[in-house]
Design a protein around this motif. Structure first.
Motif, PDB file in Angstrom:
ATOM      1  N   SER A  12       8.971   9.131   3.100  1.00 28.87           N
ATOM      2  CA  SER A  12       9.568  10.405   2.741  1.00 28.87           C
ATOM      3  C   SER A  12       8.497  11.481   2.715  1.00 28.87           C
ATOM      4  O   SER A  12       7.314  11.214   2.964  1.00 28.87           O
ATOM      5  N   ARG A  13       8.918  12.705   2.413  1.00 32.37           N
ATOM      6  CA  ARG A  13       7.961  13.801   2.306  1.00 32.37           C
ATOM      7  C   ARG A  13       6.947  13.557   1.201  1.00 32.37           C
ATOM      8  O   ARG A  13       5.817  14.044   1.255  1.00 32.37           O
ATOM      9  N   GLU A  14       7.350  12.812   0.154  1.00 31.48           N
ATOM     10  CA  GLU A  14       6.508  12.645  -1.033  1.00 31.48           C
ATOM     11  C   GLU A  14       5.713  11.345  -1.041  1.00 31.48           C
ATOM     12  O   GLU A  14       4.690  11.257  -1.714  1.00 31.48           O
ATOM     13  N   ARG A  15       6.180  10.342  -0.296  1.00 32.49           N
ATOM     14  CA  ARG A  15       5.582   9.019  -0.461  1.00 32.49           C
ATOM     15  C   ARG A  15       5.761   8.195   0.817  1.00 32.49           C
ATOM     16  O   ARG A  15       6.751   8.331   1.528  1.00 32.49           O
ATOM     17  N   ARG A  16       4.782   7.318   1.064  1.00 35.33           N
ATOM     18  CA  ARG A  16       4.839   6.407   2.213  1.00 35.33           C
ATOM     19  C   ARG A  16       4.306   5.057   1.766  1.00 35.33           C
ATOM     20  O   ARG A  16       3.237   4.976   1.137  1.00 35.33           O
ATOM     21  N   SER A  17       5.030   3.998   2.055  1.00 38.54           N
ATOM     22  CA  SER A  17       4.563   2.671   1.645  1.00 38.54           C
ATOM     23  C   SER A  17       4.750   1.661   2.775  1.00 38.54           C
ATOM     24  O   SER A  17       5.687   1.758   3.574  1.00 38.54           O
ATOM     25  N   VAL A  18       3.832   0.688   2.816  1.00 35.58           N
ATOM     26  CA  VAL A  18       3.868  -0.408   3.781  1.00 35.58           C
ATOM     27  C   VAL A  18       3.453  -1.676   3.044  1.00 35.58           C
ATOM     28  O   VAL A  18       2.515  -1.656   2.235  1.00 35.58           O
ATOM     29  N   THR A  19       4.155  -2.770   3.302  1.00 34.39           N
ATOM     30  CA  THR A  19       3.793  -4.059   2.715  1.00 34.39           C
ATOM     31  C   THR A  19       3.231  -4.961   3.803  1.00 34.39           C
ATOM     32  O   THR A  19       3.902  -5.247   4.803  1.00 34.39           O
ATOM     33  N   TYR A  20       1.984  -5.397   3.604  1.00 31.60           N
ATOM     34  CA  TYR A  20       1.300  -6.274   4.558  1.00 31.60           C
ATOM     35  C   TYR A  20       1.419  -7.723   4.087  1.00 31.60           C
ATOM     36  O   TYR A  20       1.352  -8.008   2.890  1.00 31.60           O
ATOM     37  N   ASP A  21       1.574  -8.615   5.035  1.00 29.12           N
ATOM     38  CA  ASP A  21       1.621 -10.055   4.748  1.00 29.12           C
ATOM     39  C   ASP A  21       0.303 -10.651   5.232  1.00 29.12           C
ATOM     40  O   ASP A  21       0.038 -10.736   6.438  1.00 29.12           O
ATOM     41  N   ILE A  22      -0.561 -11.038   4.282  1.00 33.67           N
ATOM     42  CA  ILE A  22      -1.886 -11.544   4.631  1.00 33.67           C
ATOM     43  C   ILE A  22      -2.113 -12.886   3.933  1.00 33.67           C
ATOM     44  O   ILE A  22      -1.433 -13.218   2.957  1.00 33.67           O
ATOM     45  N   VAL A  76       0.854  -1.180   0.000  1.00 32.73           N
ATOM     46  CA  VAL A  76       0.000   0.000   0.000  1.00 32.73           C
ATOM     47  C   VAL A  76       0.892   1.233   0.000  1.00 32.73           C
ATOM     48  O   VAL A  76       1.841   1.327   0.800  1.00 32.73           O
ATOM     49  N   THR A  77       0.582   2.172  -0.881  1.00 36.02           N
ATOM     50  CA  THR A  77       1.358   3.401  -0.992  1.00 36.02           C
ATOM     51  C   THR A  77       0.423   4.592  -0.855  1.00 36.02           C
ATOM     52  O   THR A  77      -0.637   4.641  -1.490  1.00 36.02           O
ATOM     53  N   TRP A  78       0.831   5.550  -0.005  1.00 37.76           N
ATOM     54  CA  TRP A  78       0.114   6.817   0.129  1.00 37.76           C
ATOM     55  C   TRP A  78       1.008   7.926  -0.396  1.00 37.76           C
ATOM     56  O   TRP A  78       2.219   7.943  -0.147  1.00 37.76           O
ATOM     57  N   PHE A  79       0.434   8.862  -1.116  1.00 35.43           N
ATOM     58  CA  PHE A  79       1.202   9.991  -1.625  1.00 35.43           C
ATOM     59  C   PHE A  79       0.299  11.213  -1.712  1.00 35.43           C
ATOM     60  O   PHE A  79      -0.927  11.112  -1.656  1.00 35.43           O
ATOM     61  N   GLY A  80       0.919  12.376  -1.843  1.00 31.03           N
ATOM     62  CA  GLY A  80       0.166  13.623  -1.872  1.00 31.03           C
ATOM     63  C   GLY A  80       0.802  14.654  -0.967  1.00 31.03           C
ATOM     64  O   GLY A  80       1.974  14.550  -0.578  1.00 31.03           O
ATOM     65  N   GLU A  81       0.037  15.658  -0.567  1.00 30.76           N
ATOM     66  CA  GLU A  81       0.528  16.736   0.287  1.00 30.76           C
ATOM     67  C   GLU A  81       0.033  16.509   1.704  1.00 30.76           C
ATOM     68  O   GLU A  81      -1.157  16.610   1.984  1.00 30.76           O
ATOM     69  N   GLY A  82       0.951  16.167   2.589  1.00 28.92           N
ATOM     70  CA  GLY A  82       0.552  15.898   3.967  1.00 28.92           C
ATOM     71  C   GLY A  82       1.721  15.439   4.805  1.00 28.92           C
ATOM     72  O   GLY A  82       2.886  15.508   4.394  1.00 28.92           O
ATOM     73  N   ASN A  83       1.420  14.942   6.001  1.00 25.32           N
ATOM     74  CA  ASN A  83       2.466  14.506   6.933  1.00 25.32           C
ATOM     75  C   ASN A  83       2.756  13.018   6.753  1.00 25.32           C
ATOM     76  O   ASN A  83       2.612  12.212   7.683  1.00 25.32           O
ATOM     77  N   LEU A  84       3.212  12.643   5.575  1.00 28.29           N
ATOM     78  CA  LEU A  84       3.382  11.232   5.222  1.00 28.29           C
ATOM     79  C   LEU A  84       4.377  10.508   6.120  1.00 28.29           C
ATOM     80  O   LEU A  84       4.304   9.289   6.271  1.00 28.29           O
ATOM     81  N   GLU A  85       5.298  11.231   6.706  1.00 24.36           N
ATOM     82  CA  GLU A  85       6.322  10.583   7.536  1.00 24.36           C
ATOM     83  C   GLU A  85       5.874  10.335   8.966  1.00 24.36           C
ATOM     84  O   GLU A  85       6.573   9.644   9.717  1.00 24.36           O
ATOM     85  N   PHE A  86       4.709  10.869   9.372  1.00 26.54           N
ATOM     86  CA  PHE A  86       4.435  10.938  10.792  1.00 26.54           C
ATOM     87  C   PHE A  86       3.193  10.191  11.270  1.00 26.54           C
ATOM     88  O   PHE A  86       3.031  10.012  12.471  1.00 26.54           O
ATOM     89  N   PHE A  87       2.297   9.781  10.390  1.00 32.64           N
ATOM     90  CA  PHE A  87       1.142   9.038  10.885  1.00 32.64           C
ATOM     91  C   PHE A  87       1.487   7.554  11.025  1.00 32.64           C
ATOM     92  O   PHE A  87       2.466   7.062  10.460  1.00 32.64           O
ATOM     93  N   GLU A  88       0.681   6.831  11.785  1.00 33.20           N
ATOM     94  CA  GLU A  88       0.844   5.394  11.934  1.00 33.20           C
ATOM     95  C   GLU A  88       0.007   4.685  10.870  1.00 33.20           C
ATOM     96  O   GLU A  88      -1.172   5.015  10.676  1.00 33.20           O
ATOM     97  N   ALA A  89       0.611   3.727  10.183  1.00 40.47           N
ATOM     98  CA  ALA A  89      -0.099   2.998   9.132  1.00 40.47           C
ATOM     99  C   ALA A  89      -1.222   2.166   9.737  1.00 40.47           C
ATOM    100  O   ALA A  89      -1.143   1.736  10.895  1.00 40.47           O
ATOM    101  N   PRO A  90      -2.296   1.920   8.990  1.00 39.34           N
ATOM    102  CA  PRO A  90      -3.420   1.131   9.515  1.00 39.34           C
ATOM    103  C   PRO A  90      -2.989  -0.270   9.939  1.00 39.34           C
ATOM    104  O   PRO A  90      -2.116  -0.883   9.315  1.00 39.34           O
TER     105      PRO A  90
END
Length: 483
Positions: free
Chosen positions: A432-442, A396-410
């Motif tokens: 990073s400032r521009e992008r945030r990604s997390v890989t879930y193992d399901i 899952v990747t989130w991008f855009g204008e915001g605090n991408l480095e500081f929230f906790e992923a779901p």
């Protein structure tokens, strides 16, 4: 080499590695640091005559021998170690922090200004003694003002009590002053704030020969919403041959409480970085950009960009900022060199105020984890045809204008939409400032599962001042039953 040489006076040396700022970006001293170092002063040596300096930039193996029998002394040492470990595991008390800054770093002779002192501590602090500086007059110490503010970094919230004093300062002589630190009593200990630089002149001239512009991406925002500060400045290109000295006078630099400074990748990767003086006794890297033309005059132009994350609500005030530029002439031999300013000019950027609003409690989702901004989400997986119990790596990747480095992923294990999946865990990816990604193992638990559900992230939209959510698209899959 004389500064009058035809060589480029700017320094293009490799970037220095800077120590990171504190958790909220303040250039304030920690009481723990004072006690550890056994000193109360954080002063710096005043800068030399060079306006643009040239820069520079195996663990032992533990012993092998050991006694086979623990002596009585050894037992005492072991017991002490266990006690130390238990104490270190206990929750640490909040550190008291303190600092001081001037309302301006450049003042006219006789112009009234202020010294602002701020302390965050559990016990009430007080000012023990103001410094004595010939040529500078300090007013009486006023009654302290205390307030409690909320600090928020991502989903984590804490309360801080701040005590402040605003003391009148009047310059009585022209010159460059280094004001010693103020003596305070904080948490029962005597501490001293950092030294402050002040330049006092008879007159400010040069407005038509240079410029200094402030551009803020936002002036009204919420806690946790990043913003960018851009300074564009320069001087008449026709005077470039005469200008070999430049100094940014920014009294607020490194002393803005409640701001966490973020890395600026765009400027740090620029190939045309130069070094200027900062507040007379430091160095700062700036970027040379294309010349700017104003009123038929072309200016040699520089750029400085910084990004910040506000972690507390309230007004953030940036006092007047100044650019000093001109000509410095050196004299003397190898062992005794001196310099004097032959001609100096000043330009001013007016004070700026930023309003930081607290995140509203009304409408906040229970599973909100601190995301702020205008974000988009995307999910993908390489495995879409699997057996029951097979691992699926969902990125899952989130991008855009915001605090991408500081929230906790779901946390998908808490999401009812994933009740038909076993969630083994997750691995952090790009952040990073521009992008945030997390890989879930399901892994799907039933053969009738036909899609990977959307991954939801509650966010606060500062444009609408409301909580909403951003979600990925569902991904179709086929799950075969085990035979």
């Amino acid at each position: 080499m004389s500064l009058r040489s035809k060589m480029n006076p700017f320094d293009r040396s490799r970037p220095r590695v800077e120590c990171p700022a504190g958790a909220d970006g303040r250039a304030m001293t920690s009481l723990r640091d004072e006690r550890a170092q056994g000193t109360s002063s954080a002063g710096r040596t005043a800068a030399g005559a060079e306006p643009w300096d040239a820069g520079t930039s195996g663990a032992a193996k533990p012993g092998q021998g050991a006694s086979r029998k623990l002596t009585s002394c050894a037992w005492h040492l072991l017991a002490g170690l266990l006690v130390s470990l238990c104490l270190s595991a206990a929750p640490a008390q909040a550190q008291a922090v303190y600092g001081a800054r001037l309302s301006t770093g450049l003042a006219r002779l006789g112009e009234e200004m202020y010294l602002l002192i701020e302390v965050e501590s559990d016990q009430p602090p007080y000012v023990r003694e103001l410094p004595e500086v010939p040529g500078i007059e300090f007013g009486n110490i006023p009654k302290a003002v205390s307030r409690t503010t909320r600090i928020q970094i991502g989903p984590r919230v804490s309360l801080k009590t701040t005590t402040s004093w605003k003391i009148r300062v009047t310059p009585l002589e022209v010159g460059d002053f280094l004001i010693p630190g103020v003596k305070l009593i904080v948490e029962g200990q005597e501490v001293v704030t950092e030294e402050l630089g002040l330049k006092v002149v008879k007159d400010l001239r040069g407005a038509e020969l240079g410029f200094l512009d402030f551009n803020l991406s936002k002036t009204d925002l919420v806690e946790g919403q990043p913003f960018e500060l851009e300074m564009i400045f320069g001087w008449d290109a026709a005077k470039q041959a005469e200008v070999n000295y430049a100094n940014l006078i920014l009294p607020w630099w490194g002393r803005l409480r409640g701001l966490l400074e973020l890395e600026n990748a765009s400027q740090s990767m620029s190939s045309d970085l130069l070094q200027l003086q900062l507040n007379g006794n430091e160095r700062i890297r700036v970027e040379r950009i294309q010349p700017v033309t104003r009123d038929s005059r072309t200016f040699f132009t520089l750029r400085l960009v910084r990004s910040f994350l506000p972690v507390r609500s309230g007004l953030i005030e940036l006092p007047d900022s100044h650019l000093e530029f001109g000509e410095v002439i050196e004299s003397g031999g190898f062992f005794s060199r001196s310099s004097r300013k032959a001609q100096t000019y000043f330009v001013t950027a007016p004070a700026v105020t930023i309003n930081v609003r607290p995140l509203p409690d009304a409408g906040r989702p229970i599973d909100y984890t601190g995301a702020i901004g205008n974000l988009t989400a995307r999910a993908r997986t390489e495995m879409r045809d699997v057996d029951v119990g097979d691992s699926i790596k969902l990125k899952v990747t989130w991008f855009g204008e915001g605090n991408l480095e500081f929230f906790e992923a779901p946390d998908l294990s808490r999401d009812p939409s994933f009740k038909d999946f076993k969630v083994f865990g997750s691995a952090a990816g790009e952040k990073s400032r521009e992008r945030r990604s997390v890989t879930y193992d399901i892994a799907p638990l039933r053969a009738d599962v036909d899609e990977v559900p959307p991954v939801r992230l509650p966010i606060f939209d500062p444009d609408t001042n409301k909580y909403t959510e951003v979600a990925t698209e569902a991904i179709p899959i086929r799950v075969r039953a085990l035979e």
